[in-house]
Scaffold this active site. Structure first.
Site, short mmCIF file in Angstrom:
data_model
loop_
_atom_site.label_atom_id
_atom_site.label_comp_id
_atom_site.label_asym_id
_atom_site.label_seq_id
_atom_site.Cartn_x
_atom_site.Cartn_y
_atom_site.Cartn_z
N PRO A 24 0.83 -1.21 0.00
CA PRO A 24 0.00 0.00 0.00
C PRO A 24 0.87 1.26 0.00
CG PRO A 24 -0.04 -1.08 2.15
CD PRO A 24 0.64 -2.01 1.23
N CYS A 26 0.34 5.45 0.23
CA CYS A 26 -0.56 6.58 0.40
C CYS A 26 -0.42 7.57 -0.75
CB CYS A 26 -0.28 7.28 1.73
SG CYS A 26 -0.83 6.36 3.17
N TYR A 183 1.08 4.60 14.09
CA TYR A 183 -0.34 4.88 14.03
C TYR A 183 -1.04 4.23 15.23
CZ TYR A 183 0.97 6.53 9.41
OH TYR A 183 1.58 7.20 8.38
#
Length: 243
Positions: A24, A26, A183
């Site tokens: 992934p 961003c 996170y």
């Protein structure tokens, strides 16, 4: 002989054509959490490369969990419809399996895009109040997050499960929960960020509790045949941190 890299792999009920996965990445290009033509072009381009599995960028489970105002979300009907359009179009032209990474940025939310410096945005400048396991700021000169109470913990746990149901309706084949990079899930794991004295802090067992509750809540609604994993940071690279 053919390298095993290019051999099929079966994970639960999903068989992918090879062991190559696109991680992934961003894009910071969504509008109110919703995907748009940029995501169609970006994901479509990646899905045409022949990888067995393509995982789309961190997709946030509530608006205040976004890293930046431009981050992708899956917390509203509008988000779901926009991402469904993208994924439906990509599937018409690619045989790659598609995964989604569900995330909550925690105290690293409400930040500017990397090309705008990446620093925390104050509420006065259009940012929002961040949350975390404890009121410990990410950087010394930043405003601290609000320490989540148990009602807030349950709200976010349920938001992960609701986003997982949306992802299933969209048609994703696999899912990764983001428990890394500072996170929210990682912040609970880390004694650097987690200074709690209740059942979500202190011992490793307690610091793991929230991440495991999120995983269990998602696994309960995510179809049994579909793989579910979690990305973790194996070390904080700080003395006294998570290792």
């Amino acid at each position: 002989m053919t390298s095993s890299l290019f051999q099929p792999l079966t994970l639960r009920g999903l068989t992918i054509a090879n062991r190559v996965m696109v991680s992934p990445m961003c894009q910071y290009s969504a509008v109110d959490g919703s995907a748009n033509d940029w995501h169609l072009i970006h994901i479509g381009n990646l899905a045409l490369g022949g990888a067995g599995l393509v995982c789309i960028e961190a997709t946030h489970v509530e608006a205040i969990g976004r890293i930046t105002p431009g981050c992708l979300g899956l917390y509203s009907d509008e988000n779901e419809a926009a991402l469904h359009r993208v994924i439906h179009s990509v599937r018409r032209h690619s045989k790659s399996a598609l995964a989604v990474q569900l995330a909550h940025a925690g105290r690293k939310a409400s930040s500017r895009e990397p090309w705008n410096g990446g620093m925390l945005i104050s509420p006065e400048d259009g940012g929002w109040q961040t949350v975390g396991p404890s009121a410990v700021p990410q950087l010394p000169d930043e405003a601290p997050p609000v320490a989540l109470d148990e009602a807030g913990i349950r709200r976010i746990r349920d938001a992960f499960a609701a986003a997982a149901q949306r992802a299933d309706r969209i048609g994703f084949d696999a899912m990764e929960l983001h428990g890394a990079h500072g996170y929210l899930l990682h912040a609970f794991l880390s004694p650097i960020a987690n200074r709690r004295t209740d059942r979500y802090g202190g011992s490793l067992e307690n610091r793991m509790r929230f991440a495991l509750e999120v995983f269990d809540a998602v696994r309960a609604v995510w179809p049994e045949r579909k793989p579910l994993g979690m990305r973790v940071s194996a070390t904080d690279w700080v003395e006294g941190g998570f290792d």
